[in-house]
Motif scaffolding. Structure first.
Motif, PDB file in Angstrom:
ATOM      1  N   SER A  22       0.830  -1.206   0.000  1.00 53.47           N
ATOM      2  CA  SER A  22       0.000   0.000   0.000  1.00 53.47           C
ATOM      3  C   SER A  22       0.867   1.260   0.000  1.00 53.47           C
ATOM      4  O   SER A  22       0.497   2.264  -0.589  1.00 53.47           O
ATOM      5  N   GLN A  40     -10.607   4.853  -4.157  1.00 51.80           N
ATOM      6  CA  GLN A  40     -11.188   3.596  -4.629  1.00 51.80           C
ATOM      7  C   GLN A  40     -10.215   2.872  -5.566  1.00 51.80           C
ATOM      8  O   GLN A  40     -10.057   1.654  -5.496  1.00 51.80           O
ATOM      9  N   LEU A  62      -7.438   1.323  -3.523  1.00 53.84           N
ATOM     10  CA  LEU A  62      -7.955   0.160  -2.796  1.00 53.84           C
ATOM     11  C   LEU A  62      -8.067  -1.044  -3.734  1.00 53.84           C
ATOM     12  O   LEU A  62      -7.623  -2.150  -3.397  1.00 53.84           O
ATOM     13  N   GLU A  63      -8.643  -0.831  -4.903  1.00 55.03           N
ATOM     14  CA  GLU A  63      -8.766  -1.924  -5.869  1.00 55.03           C
ATOM     15  C   GLU A  63      -7.395  -2.437  -6.298  1.00 55.03           C
ATOM     16  O   GLU A  63      -7.192  -3.649  -6.424  1.00 55.03           O
ATOM     17  N   HIS A 103      -4.657  -2.370  -4.565  1.00 51.81           N
ATOM     18  CA  HIS A 103      -4.099  -3.135  -3.447  1.00 51.81           C
ATOM     19  C   HIS A 103      -4.706  -4.535  -3.400  1.00 51.81           C
ATOM     20  O   HIS A 103      -3.993  -5.529  -3.224  1.00 51.81           O
ATOM     21  N   LEU A 104      -6.018  -4.606  -3.570  1.00 48.40           N
ATOM     22  CA  LEU A 104      -6.693  -5.902  -3.520  1.00 48.40           C
ATOM     23  C   LEU A 104      -6.315  -6.792  -4.707  1.00 48.40           C
ATOM     24  O   LEU A 104      -6.339  -8.020  -4.600  1.00 48.40           O
ATOM     25  N   GLN A 105      -5.961  -6.173  -5.838  1.00 53.09           N
ATOM     26  CA  GLN A 105      -5.629  -6.921  -7.045  1.00 53.09           C
ATOM     27  C   GLN A 105      -4.124  -6.933  -7.320  1.00 53.09           C
ATOM     28  O   GLN A 105      -3.691  -7.227  -8.431  1.00 53.09           O
ATOM     29  N   ARG A 106      -3.301  -6.640  -6.328  1.00 44.46           N
ATOM     30  CA  ARG A 106      -1.859  -6.480  -6.548  1.00 44.46           C
ATOM     31  C   ARG A 106      -1.192  -7.700  -7.165  1.00 44.46           C
ATOM     32  O   ARG A 106      -0.210  -7.562  -7.873  1.00 44.46           O
ATOM     33  N   GLU A 107      -1.734  -8.888  -6.922  1.00 46.66           N
ATOM     34  CA  GLU A 107      -1.143 -10.091  -7.517  1.00 46.66           C
ATOM     35  C   GLU A 107      -1.350 -10.137  -9.024  1.00 46.66           C
ATOM     36  O   GLU A 107      -0.656 -10.851  -9.734  1.00 46.66           O
TER      37      GLU A 107
END
Length: 188
Positions: free
Chosen positions: A9, A43, A46-47, A49-53
């Motif tokens: 992050s 937003q 955040l997205e 970070h959640l989809q970093r892979e």
């Protein structure tokens, strides 16, 4: 005090200014009271970070381009919700193209002549640096620059919008551009 490696992050947060400038550039100034660029950027981060892979790139420029695509979708979603219109893929594609052009215009604003073969890879990195510089300007200077260079407004239109004289707006632009040149390193 123990130093810790930067978290995912933290690494994404360094793009906040870049994304905020792009979002502001593409929101019609008349919609600023209805849509908040910083909410859309939050937003987006955040997205990401959640989809970093899912990110497969290796450079700052590739990460900036990936974040710009996420921002494009979020802007389109917000505009769609605001207008309560059916989804129009053509509008979303146009928004994506416009964001790509704006990213390229960020570094062109400083009129740096570049002939390096690596220039396309450096474009997004330079745009991030310029966005960082833009947010350091006083609000009036930044607003005048964005309205003229991205929205294509005339001095008269900017003056009416900002409730200033055209001469005052010209001064804001001149001082703002001078300060941007001071704040941004010369392109390699």
């Amino acid at each position: 005090m123990e130093l810790r490696p930067p978290s995912a992050s933290d690494e994404l947060d360094r793009y906040r200014r870049f994304l905020t400038i792009l979002a502001r550039v593409h929101l019609d100034p008349r919609l600023m009271g209805k849509l908040d660029a910083s909410d859309i950027v939050q937003q987006t981060l955040l997205e990401a970070h959640l989809q970093r892979e899912q990110f497969r790139g290796t450079t700052e420029g590739e990460r900036a381009a990936w974040l710009r695509r996420i921002l494009t979708h979020n802007l389109a979603d917000e505009l769609r919700a605001l207008r309560t219109a059916k989804r129009d893929i053509g509008r979303e594609r146009n928004l994506c193209d416009a964001l790509d052009r704006s990213s390229a215009r960020l570094d062109a604003l400083l009129a740096a002549e570049q002939t390096s073969p690596s220039m396309p890879m450096q474009r997004d990195e330079q745009a991030v640096a310029l966005a960082d510089a833009l947010v350091q300007l006083p609000d009036a200077q930044r607003d005048a620059i964005v309205l003229q260079f991205w929205h294509g407004w005339s001095l008269k239109q900017i003056a009416e919008h900002m409730e200033k004289t055209p001469v005052a707006v010209a001064g804001l632009l001149k001082r703002g551009l001078k300060r941007l040149r001071e704040l941004t390193p010369p392109a390699q």
